[in-house]
Design a protein around this motif. Structure first.
Motif, PDB file in Angstrom:
ATOM      1  N   SER A  18       0.947  -3.688  -7.080  1.00 37.45           N
ATOM      2  CA  SER A  18       0.911  -3.841  -5.628  1.00 37.45           C
ATOM      3  C   SER A  18      -0.390  -3.301  -5.053  1.00 37.45           C
ATOM      4  O   SER A  18      -0.842  -3.730  -4.016  1.00 37.45           O
ATOM      5  N   VAL A  19      -0.997  -2.342  -5.725  1.00 39.37           N
ATOM      6  CA  VAL A  19      -2.239  -1.741  -5.234  1.00 39.37           C
ATOM      7  C   VAL A  19      -3.445  -2.488  -5.790  1.00 39.37           C
ATOM      8  O   VAL A  19      -4.421  -2.733  -5.092  1.00 39.37           O
ATOM      9  N   GLU A  49      -6.823   4.249  -7.317  1.00 42.22           N
ATOM     10  CA  GLU A  49      -5.723   4.252  -6.344  1.00 42.22           C
ATOM     11  C   GLU A  49      -4.401   3.951  -7.045  1.00 42.22           C
ATOM     12  O   GLU A  49      -3.374   4.555  -6.759  1.00 42.22           O
TER      13      GLU A  49
ATOM     14  N   LYS B 310      -8.665   7.434   3.005  1.00 43.60           N
ATOM     15  CA  LYS B 310      -8.934   6.072   2.537  1.00 43.60           C
ATOM     16  C   LYS B 310      -7.619   5.476   2.059  1.00 43.60           C
ATOM     17  O   LYS B 310      -7.092   5.854   1.027  1.00 43.60           O
ATOM     18  N   ALA B 312      -5.046   3.078   0.431  1.00 42.40           N
ATOM     19  CA  ALA B 312      -5.016   2.077  -0.636  1.00 42.40           C
ATOM     20  C   ALA B 312      -4.527   0.761  -0.044  1.00 42.40           C
ATOM     21  O   ALA B 312      -3.811   0.748   0.956  1.00 42.40           O
ATOM     22  N   PRO B 313      -4.893  -0.373  -0.668  1.00 42.32           N
ATOM     23  CA  PRO B 313      -4.410  -1.659  -0.170  1.00 42.32           C
ATOM     24  C   PRO B 313      -2.885  -1.680  -0.154  1.00 42.32           C
ATOM     25  O   PRO B 313      -2.252  -1.342  -1.147  1.00 42.32           O
ATOM     26  N   ARG B 379       2.836  -6.991  -1.773  1.00 44.41           N
ATOM     27  CA  ARG B 379       2.685  -5.843  -0.884  1.00 44.41           C
ATOM     28  C   ARG B 379       1.505  -5.989   0.083  1.00 44.41           C
ATOM     29  O   ARG B 379       1.609  -5.704   1.268  1.00 44.41           O
ATOM     30  N   GLN B 380       0.378  -6.460  -0.439  1.00 40.88           N
ATOM     31  CA  GLN B 380      -0.780  -6.587   0.444  1.00 40.88           C
ATOM     32  C   GLN B 380      -0.583  -7.698   1.467  1.00 40.88           C
ATOM     33  O   GLN B 380      -1.026  -7.589   2.605  1.00 40.88           O
TER      34      GLN B 380
END
Lengths: 72, 396
Positions: A18-19, A49, B310, B312-313, B379-380
């Motif tokens: 997802s990241v 991340e 910052k 995260a996406p 998710r993004q």
């Protein structure tokens, strides 16, 4: 930086995907796989991340001398 | 200005994540992590699953290796509850007062009780609760679970795996319908019945009486369910009692701005105890999500050090998961506001499925069972509210 998965720790939550969907995918057995083993630039940031987002701390980041690098 | 010392109250997943992120960002001042339990910081999700079934033990659910804290210069103060906060001064139950430059409140939440706790009327929140429940389940009791939410559902599944007789009582007509919609909720209920759990819905528990060594659970229509052990899984309450007199704004949790800062300079809050302001919702919202807690923690750590957090996406998109009956249920975003559901994988009659949730033509959430990749890859797109229906993603 080299990205590896500790398959004993990975439980298939897919938080990495997802990241950083460009760096990680999920195999059929629901264990994460690495698509880009040596990410650079933005992809390296995304891999970091993802390592931080992993609920089971299963993403291991090694630097070029193969020492653990972050992955907190 | 960077504080010389930072105290984190609450040795939770959020508290540990704050400490780690401070060090990761190069902070060299003192970091103290205060916890009210005597245990090294541990992970809560296994408490209702593998710890209960005996597949794992207390030493296997630690959040970090025991040496992790000393290695990073993180001072642990365990078994000592914080009892008061004045400015950034933290009073501990043993009489000590810590006087750091910044405080992060991460004291979590406690289970909402269903009556005066007793050995046969329990909740499940901490490690000691889990070990107590595990011992009790070994006696093959008739287990009655009040509340069909995630805790109730997971304990039901774990208890059935142990061969325990289980009755699950839910106040709503269908558990999870308010969150995931009726069709998905029905699909999630089916495994309970298949596994032999007695499910009673539309039945808010009125009271639980202890009579002649067993428990009697009273329902509104006069029915009484008999059990040897009752577990209440009816939600949680933020641990804010120790903040009386601190001057903080307390609602359902410690009220914070959209970056985790409270109204008191140098005081922040993260995790289950915190209700951050969410601009898109227009109000303060308290989440109880593992990943949300760690994201908040990392953001607050950056903020204390004067860094730009910052994200995260996809950060900020709520994510929760639940393991039941050997399956993993995952949900992303805010399915509860949806006006449209699109099945993108499998079917709701099948063991494995993934659905997307839309509102006014925009993607707001996703959920699924045993379809992790098909849920998580969105998710993004949820974060950026992409138009529905989505074009198939590459590799989907």
């Amino acid at each position: 930086m080299r990205v590896t998965i500790d398959e004993d720790k990975c439980c298939g939550y897919a938080a990495c995907l997802s990241v950083a969907g460009k760096v990680f995918d999920l195999a059929a057995d629901n264990i994460a796989t690495v698509l880009v083993e040596h990410p650079e630039g933005e992809l390296a940031d995304l891999a970091r991340e993802a390592a931080a987002a992993c609920p089971t701390a299963a993403i291991v980041l090694l630097d070029d001398r193969d020492r653990p690098d972050g992955g907190a | 200005m960077t504080p010389r010392e930072i105290v984190i109250v609450g040795a939770s997943v959020a508290g540990v994540a704050v400490a780690d992120e401070l060090r990761r960002l190069g902070y060299e001042g003192a970091v103290t992590l205060v916890g009210d339990e005597p245990h090294l910081p541990y992970d809560r999700p296994p408490l209702s699953k593998d710890l209960l079934t005996g597949r794992t033990g207390p030493d296997r659910i630690l959040l970090r290796e025991p040496g992790h804290y000393a290695d990073r210069g993180i001072d642990l103060v365990l078994g000592v509850p914080a009892v008061g906060l004045r400015g950034t001064h933290v009073a501990l139950s043993d009489g000590r007062v810590l006087a750091p430059g910044a405080v992060v409140i991460a004291t979590g939440a406690r289970a909402r009780p269903l009556g005066e706790p007793r050995p046969t009327l329990v909740t499940l929140r901490g490690l000691d609760d889990g070990l107590h429940l595990r011992r009790r389940l070994a006696d093959a009791p008739r287990l009655v679970i009040a509340g069909g939410g995630f805790i109730g559902a997971e304990v039901a599944a774990s208890a059935r795996a142990l061969g325990v007789d289980v009755t699950l009582i839910e106040a709503a007509p269908l558990p999870f319908a308010h969150l995931l919609g009726g069709q998905v909720a029905a699909a999630l209920l089916r495994p309970h019945r298949d596994a032999g759990v007695r499910v009673l819905t539309g039945a808010p528990v009125q009271r639980v009486d202890h009579v002649d060594g067993s428990e009697r659970v009273h329902l509104p229509d006069g029915r009484v369910v008999h059990g040897d052990l009752v577990l209440a899984g009816i939600g949680s309450l933020p641990n804010t009692g120790w903040l009386d007199g601190s001057g903080l704004s307390i609602g359902d949790g410690v009220l914070c701005d959209a970056t985790g800062a409270t109204g008191v300079p140098g005081v922040y809050a993260v995790g289950d105890v915190a209700a951050w302001y969410e601009p898109e919702a227009g109000r303060h919202v308290r989440h109880e999500h593992w990943t949300g807690a760690t994201e908040q923690a990392r953001s607050v750590a950056a903020r204390i050090l004067g860094r730009e957090p910052k994200a995260a996406p996809g950060a900020g998109v709520p994510y929760l998961w639940s393991d039941q009956y050997g399956s993993r249920i995952q949900a992303l975003g805010r399915p509860e506001v949806a006006d449209e559901i699109q099945v993108v994988r499998g079917s709701l009659e099948a063991d494995s499925f993934a659905v997307l949730y839309g509102r006014e033509g925009r993607l707001v959430g996703a959920a699924g069972r045993d379809a992790a990749a098909h849920v998580m890859r969105h998710r993004q797109a949820i974060a950026t509210a992409e138009p529905m229906p989505l074009q198939p993603a590459a590799g989907a």
